[in-house]
Design a protein around this motif. Structure first.
Motif, mmCIF file in Angstrom:
data_model
loop_
_atom_site.group_PDB
_atom_site.id
_atom_site.type_symbol
_atom_site.label_atom_id
_atom_site.label_comp_id
_atom_site.label_asym_id
_atom_site.label_seq_id
_atom_site.Cartn_x
_atom_site.Cartn_y
_atom_site.Cartn_z
ATOM 1 N N TYR A 101 -15.688 -12.094 -26.473
ATOM 2 C CA TYR A 101 -16.956 -11.551 -25.990
ATOM 3 C C TYR A 101 -18.019 -11.551 -27.093
ATOM 4 C CZ TYR A 101 -14.168 -9.656 -22.063
ATOM 5 O OH TYR A 101 -13.351 -9.507 -20.969
ATOM 6 N N ILE A 102 -17.649 -11.077 -28.266
ATOM 7 C CA ILE A 102 -18.620 -10.985 -29.368
ATOM 8 C C ILE A 102 -19.057 -12.371 -29.829
ATOM 9 C CG2 ILE A 102 -18.879 -10.331 -31.802
ATOM 10 C CD1 ILE A 102 -17.193 -7.857 -31.211
ATOM 11 N N LEU A 103 -18.097 -13.268 -29.997
ATOM 12 C CA LEU A 103 -18.432 -14.606 -30.505
ATOM 13 C C LEU A 103 -19.303 -15.389 -29.528
ATOM 14 C CD1 LEU A 103 -15.002 -15.543 -32.099
ATOM 15 C CD2 LEU A 103 -17.166 -15.233 -33.319
ATOM 16 N N PHE A 104 -19.022 -15.271 -28.238
ATOM 17 C CA PHE A 104 -19.850 -15.992 -27.273
ATOM 18 C C PHE A 104 -21.220 -15.331 -27.125
ATOM 19 C CE2 PHE A 104 -16.244 -18.539 -26.376
ATOM 20 C CZ PHE A 104 -16.714 -19.654 -25.697
ATOM 21 N N PHE A 105 -21.288 -14.015 -27.258
ATOM 22 C CA PHE A 105 -22.602 -13.363 -27.231
ATOM 23 C C PHE A 105 -23.454 -13.825 -28.409
ATOM 24 C CE2 PHE A 105 -25.566 -10.049 -28.468
ATOM 25 C CZ PHE A 105 -26.218 -9.785 -27.268
ATOM 26 N N LEU A 106 -22.866 -13.846 -29.601
ATOM 27 C CA LEU A 106 -23.604 -14.303 -30.781
ATOM 28 C C LEU A 106 -23.981 -15.780 -30.660
ATOM 29 C CD1 LEU A 106 -21.560 -12.543 -33.624
ATOM 30 C CD2 LEU A 106 -23.797 -11.881 -32.715
ATOM 31 N N GLY A 107 -23.047 -16.592 -30.141
ATOM 32 C CA GLY A 107 -23.340 -18.010 -29.942
ATOM 33 C C GLY A 107 -24.477 -18.223 -28.963
ATOM 34 N N GLY A 108 -24.559 -17.357 -27.937
ATOM 35 C CA GLY A 108 -25.657 -17.453 -26.989
ATOM 36 C C GLY A 108 -26.971 -16.960 -27.561
ATOM 37 N N PHE A 109 -26.933 -15.790 -28.211
ATOM 38 C CA PHE A 109 -28.165 -15.154 -28.700
ATOM 39 C C PHE A 109 -28.814 -15.954 -29.822
ATOM 40 C CE2 PHE A 109 -30.928 -12.259 -30.867
ATOM 41 C CZ PHE A 109 -31.363 -11.360 -29.917
ATOM 42 N N PHE A 110 -28.042 -16.290 -30.840
ATOM 43 C CA PHE A 110 -28.608 -16.975 -32.004
ATOM 44 C C PHE A 110 -28.473 -18.497 -31.932
ATOM 45 C CE2 PHE A 110 -27.502 -12.742 -33.737
ATOM 46 C CZ PHE A 110 -28.756 -12.364 -34.191
ATOM 47 N N GLY A 111 -27.489 -18.979 -31.159
ATOM 48 C CA GLY A 111 -27.244 -20.415 -31.111
ATOM 49 C C GLY A 111 -27.945 -21.116 -29.971
ATOM 50 N N ALA A 112 -27.418 -20.956 -28.757
ATOM 51 C CA ALA A 112 -27.965 -21.675 -27.601
ATOM 52 C C ALA A 112 -29.410 -21.287 -27.314
ATOM 53 C CB ALA A 112 -27.102 -21.420 -26.368
ATOM 54 N N ALA A 113 -29.764 -20.005 -27.528
ATOM 55 C CA ALA A 113 -31.143 -19.568 -27.282
ATOM 56 C C ALA A 113 -32.119 -20.211 -28.251
ATOM 57 C CB ALA A 113 -31.234 -18.043 -27.378
ATOM 58 N N SER A 114 -31.647 -20.604 -29.418
ATOM 59 C CA SER A 114 -32.505 -21.284 -30.394
ATOM 60 C C SER A 114 -32.676 -22.758 -30.055
ATOM 61 C CB SER A 114 -31.904 -21.167 -31.799
ATOM 62 O OG SER A 114 -31.839 -19.820 -32.198
ATOM 63 N N LEU A 115 -31.969 -23.225 -29.047
ATOM 64 C CA LEU A 115 -32.051 -24.631 -28.651
ATOM 65 C C LEU A 115 -32.783 -24.809 -27.321
ATOM 66 C CD1 LEU A 115 -28.417 -25.713 -29.592
ATOM 67 C CD2 LEU A 115 -30.504 -26.137 -30.884
ATOM 68 N N PHE A 116 -32.374 -24.088 -26.295
ATOM 69 C CA PHE A 116 -32.880 -24.390 -24.957
ATOM 70 C C PHE A 116 -34.396 -24.211 -24.835
ATOM 71 C CE2 PHE A 116 -34.069 -23.467 -20.618
ATOM 72 C CZ PHE A 116 -33.462 -24.496 -19.937
ATOM 73 N N THR A 117 -34.882 -22.996 -25.037
ATOM 74 C CA THR A 117 -36.316 -22.744 -24.844
ATOM 75 C C THR A 117 -37.182 -23.548 -25.804
ATOM 76 O OG1 THR A 117 -35.906 -20.531 -23.940
ATOM 77 C CG2 THR A 117 -38.105 -20.967 -24.818
#
Length: 415
Positions: free
Chosen positions: A109-125
């Motif tokens: 849960y923590i790793l995927f939340f961090l991957g989404g917040f700082f990782g994927a969110a820094s790419l998509f938008t």
């Protein structure tokens, strides 16, 4: 002098931006949006966790992506898009590598939340917003191609992971995925940049082309309205994306066979995203978004009627073509209805609700399966959410056209 411009006046590097963005979205969003779908049963078999609990891994990843999108969207309006995407590529790859060593649900849960917040969110938008900046004509097709990369990834990544899980187990499959992310995303991020001042598209008279919204609504109202719509739209969309693989496995087919159905569906979705991007250019973004939303809402319950693998293949192609247009037309809606100075932050806010809907819809799919022992209620809830989305978008379309009667504009988006 006409303010129209020819395609030749736009910088050729814009196509490098489109292709690089498409590949980055394929790798990153393919993992974060529905890549975990192939791990539902393997993690259940390895640890005894039920599908609702494992579905929360995807929920927390999308929750991070949702809230991270607001933060990174605001930063993208002001900072270097290359720096943001480099940061996101690195964080996401490292989080997936770390998840391959996890042994407890809370660690996932923590790793995927961090991957989404700082990782994927820094790419998509930032990537999607940047594509829109490079194009003045044919922006729907350009965004359609970029988002088609995401569709490719959402099919190819689960299918590839399904094969890897069969060959080497779920841990090594995640390790391989994390390594691929770092090797692919970081070099591509170095190609991403905004157009230089001399590359900004000009009119035939040599003047900058105005980049203003084309609807008689404030950017704030547009953002709120689209956020409400996409919350229910992505609730609907998420159920087959997260639970089609286990639904097919429940019919007695292998993980690889189930993954191949999703791969075929999202392979067709590549064509659908580009086609609906073109449709948005032709009939207007809001109208095209409603058509795509109607397509997925009407057809979603038919997945429950499929019993044969060939039946799944055929219907997945039909469903995939239309459902794919939702994301493209949503992105074009924000592009044409919000001024450039607020576009990234507005898209980040809208996508927060999109991924919240995705997270909630995916989780309820697993929750109601555990409760009832089948997917009937899960898919019914998805269809009802799709109907609410259609009502909201229809109201937006009517409001735009009514206001045009008193505030006529030369450019149109809804009609």
């Amino acid at each position: 002098m006409s303010a129209q411009q020819t395609p030749e006046q736009e910088p050729q590097y814009r196509w490098v931006i489109v292709i690089a963005s498409a590949v980055m979205l394929a790798v990153s969003m393919g993992m974060m949006v529905n890549g975990t779908s192939v791990f539902l049963i393997p993690l259940n078999e390895a640890f005894g966790w039920d599908r609702g609990a494992v579905s929360l891994i995807n929920f927390y990843g999308l929750l991070g992506l949702a809230f991270g999108g607001i933060v990174m969207g605001r930063i993208a309006d002001r900072a270097s898009v290359r720096h943001i995407t480099l940061f996101g590529a690195t964080v996401l790859g490292l989080c997936i590598l770390a998840a391959s060593r996890a042994n407890q649900l809370w660690q996932f849960y923590i790793l995927f939340f961090l991957g989404g917040f700082f990782g994927a969110a820094s790419l998509f938008t930032p990537l999607i917003t940047n594509v829109g900046v490079w194009f003045k004509r044919g922006v729907g097709v350009a965004i359609g191609i970029a988002s088609a990369g995401q569709a490719l990834g959402q099919g190819l990544v689960p299918y590839g992971l399904a094969i890897l899980i069969g060959l080497m187990g779920w841990r090594d499959a995640l390790t391989t995925m994390g390594g691929v992310m770092l090797l692919v995303l970081i070099p591509l991020a170095l190609l991403i940049r905004r157009p230089a001042a001399h590359e900004q598209p000009k009119s035939l008279a040599g003047d900058p082309i105005p980049d203003q919204p084309t609807v008689p609504l404030s950017p704030t109202l547009v953002t709120i309205w689209m956020s409400a719509a996409v919350l229910f739209c992505c609730f609907c969309m998420s159920v087959p994306l997260m639970h089609l693989v286990p639904l097919i496995q429940d019919r007695g087919f292998s993980l690889e066979e189930a993954g191949s159905v999703v791969f075929i569906m999202l392979l067709v979705a590549i064509v659908g995203r580009i086609a609906f991007g073109r449709l948005a250019d032709m009939v207007g973004a809001v109208r095209a978004y409603w058509i795509a939303s109607c397509w997925q809402t009407v057809l979603i319950l038919f997945f429950l009627q499929m019993e044969t693998l060939n039946g799944f293949y055929i219907f997945a192609m039909i469903y995939g073509f239309g459902y794919a247009g939702v994301m493209t037309t949503l992105l074009v809606c924000v592009r044409v209805m919000v001024p450039v100075s607020r576009r990234a932050s507005s898209l980040g806010f809208v996508m927060m609700f999109a991924y919240l809907g995705h997270a909630i819809g995916g989780y309820q799919g697993g929750f109601f399966f555990d409760w009832t022992g089948n997917y009937s209620l899960s898919y019914t809830n998805a269809a009802l959410a799709g109907v609410v989305n259609l009502i909201i978008v229809g109201a937006l379309y009517i409001t735009i056209n009514r206001r045009r009667l008193t505030q006529p504009l030369t450019a149109t988006v809804a009609s």
